[in-house]
Enzyme design. Structure first.
Site, PDB file in Angstrom:
ATOM      1  N   GLU A 170       6.403 -15.815  -5.481  1.00  0.00           N
ATOM      2  CA  GLU A 170       6.038 -14.404  -5.252  1.00  0.00           C
ATOM      3  C   GLU A 170       4.610 -14.122  -5.675  1.00  0.00           C
ATOM      4  OE1 GLU A 170       5.243 -13.197  -8.351  1.00  0.00           O
ATOM      5  OE2 GLU A 170       6.083 -15.116  -9.059  1.00  0.00           O
ATOM      6  N   GLU A 314       4.004 -17.465  -8.261  1.00  0.00           N
ATOM      7  CA  GLU A 314       3.667 -18.070  -6.964  1.00  0.00           C
ATOM      8  C   GLU A 314       4.687 -19.113  -6.526  1.00  0.00           C
ATOM      9  OE1 GLU A 314      -0.255 -19.823  -6.917  1.00  0.00           O
ATOM     10  OE2 GLU A 314      -1.237 -17.997  -7.566  1.00  0.00           O
TER      11      GLU A 314
END
Lengths: 350, 350
Positions: A170, A314
């Site tokens: 994310e 991430e």
């Protein structure tokens, strides 16, 4: 039902355990990798699992509360980092290339117009991101349901291409704050114990974040037993909702789910309330340095594979742990047994 | 001097740290990988390190004390496992293949005649392994020096082929016992806190091992400040001595050393007493489940990359951690900087 997940099969447990125990090593000597091999075999219903190429789904979205100062970075960093992913320069790009993971970048609601881009999946729920949860719920019930549905669809589409392993990542300035609010509410942990420095707040910034999130919780005034769907709508964000939907979609297709750090695990807390069996499909990859991670892992009875002190998100924790997951399948498939290698066994005097 | 090692260079520390800090991530967000990138850059004296193919050196030897019952497995398992390595069926073979590590198997003193074998390096110090340390020193000073010298030569030969990363593994029934005796003596830790179940002793077996090792320590009657070379000769084994020599040889050539679990770390305790700077070149890969590992890591101020509850040896902990080491070099070489990616920085209000 669109969001139900079946528990994993237990008919092969004894056969898998026997195969693991006959490998040329002391009983249990491969530790967590043995548990993981058992889980992978159960999910795939085989003694010889095949993992194939892992798929990393990175969902990005903006948070209305970001402008109130829950992060030390300006909100523009969300779209700038998405551009970095598309250009191949971020940490997740480097680790995905190194470990041969296919990267999919999804715009779940970034407050930026990327135009038409071949390598970006446009799944925008709103062109401006979520609303500010200090003043009102971050998203409407319709937006939330659309995000869950879209996440599920994306996972199904990736599964249609033959994928069996799904990792989640994310990006969203302010999303450790949303994850803290969700984690506190869904695990019953005091909010203060779920709030950390995120991308690098100093002491003053941390105090400010604590005050803001306490205000948000007071405004929302959710009961202790509030439904996960209500919690999600109150605090967002769109990337968290879409990840929760994608986790359910991937589990519905019998995928192995690689769970990254604090924000992805907050999404799992939501997914697991909607479809409890999704937990069976999860490999916990990294122990996030955010303080709320402890409450999450306890609630999910999870033991992550690595703890490198990462606080990046991430999907990097999942990308880094992927070779260890492959090792679990590899030893199950490739190691010799005591019989095949002609090796003497442990003696009774042991 | 044949066994001296130079400390690593510190002239690039500031430049390396600056390069790490300008990457598109919050400061310090890659945790242990950042420390590792700094170390690798210092060892190779460059801002752009290249690791190449890792070399796994697995040393095998037999221990005279094995027949007294310090292991639940019969001594024959040492040579049988060497055959398993040569046939490609052991855990270390699987993980080396998966992670593209080149495997070298070295006979440092296995009590077995393997004949001429293309894929086995014959460096036998004795055709029968070490002597039983319950009755007498495991090896003579001449044997010990030959083993150290041979290990150093092997590392130099591998370095001559262009290798820059050296991992160490071992096989030897009874070698957790020798490692426990060495660890206790060199770290000043009570023997009882260094003795574990090794390859899987039950409670009775563990009691027996404790009693035997106490007898060995009493017989050797080494002073608290005994030289590491004397400790090594007393307790063995040849694989531990040869690993210590190889570590020094690899460090002399500016190699990065991947340190596996309990037995390999015992060899490092010896190497580090002979040439203290060898520590600078070490990456600690796995936190062994053996109780004595705690004392070792404390003595070496080491923080291993992973802890999967492994208790297998063979170098498996190092082989599994190798992709993480590669990730450290990869982010340093490949990630974009804030400037190159055009990303906004943390705000002062932070």
């Amino acid at each position: 039902m669109p969001f139900t997940v079946s528990s994993i099969d237990d008919s092969l447990v004894a056969a898998l355990q026997h195969k693991i125990d006959r490998k040329t090593k002391p009983l249990g000597a491969l530790g967590l990798l043995e548990k993981l091999a058992l889980q992978v075999g159960r999910i795939q219903k085989t003694l010889s699992p095949e993992l194939g190429e892992a798929q990393m789904l990175v969902f990005a979205a903006d948070h209305g509360a970001a402008k109130a100062g829950v992060s030390p970075f300006p909100q523009d960093v969300t779209w700038q980092m998405v551009e970095n992913y598309l250009a191949g320069g971020a940490a997740i790009n480097v680790f995905a290339r190194q470990n041969k993971i296919r990267l999919h970048v999804i715009d779940a609601g970034v407050a930026h117009d990327f135009g038409e881009r071949d390598t970006l999946i446009n799944a925008k729920i709103s062109p401006t991101g979520t609303r500010n949860y200090l003043d009102e719920p971050a998203m409407s019930a319709a937006e939330r349901d659309a995000a869950l549905q879209k996440g599920r669809e994306i996972a199904h589409r990736v599964a249609d291409s033959g994928a069996r392993v799904f990792a989640f990542g994310e990006m969203g300035i302010g999303n450790t704050a949303a994850a803290a609010l969700i984690t506190s509410q869904l695990t019953g942990t005091p909010l203060i114990d779920c709030i950390g420095r995120g991308a690098g707040l100093d002491d003053r910034g941390l105090e400010h974040k604590r005050a803001l999130l306490q205000r948000a919780a007071t405004r929302a005034a959710l009961p202790a037993d509030a439904a996960a769907l209500d919690v999600l709508a109150e605090f967002g964000g769109f990337e968290i909702a879409m990840i929760a939907g994608a986790m359910i979609g991937a589990a519905q297709r019998g995928g192995l789910l690689l769970i990254d750090g604090f924000i992805v695990t907050a999404a799992l807390l939501v997914a697991e309330r909607i479809a409890p069996a999704v937990r069976d499909y999860c490999v916990f990859c990294h122990h996030s340095a955010e303080p709320g991670a402890r409450a999450q892992l306890k609630a999910l009875a999870a033991e992550p594979l690595i703890d490198l002190g990462l606080r990046l998100g991430e999907g990097t924790g999942a990308a880094l742990a992927w070779p260890l997951v492959q090792s679990a399948a590899a030893f199950l498939n490739e190691m010799a047994s005591f019989e095949s290698a002609g090796i003497s066994e442990k003696e009774a005097r042991g």
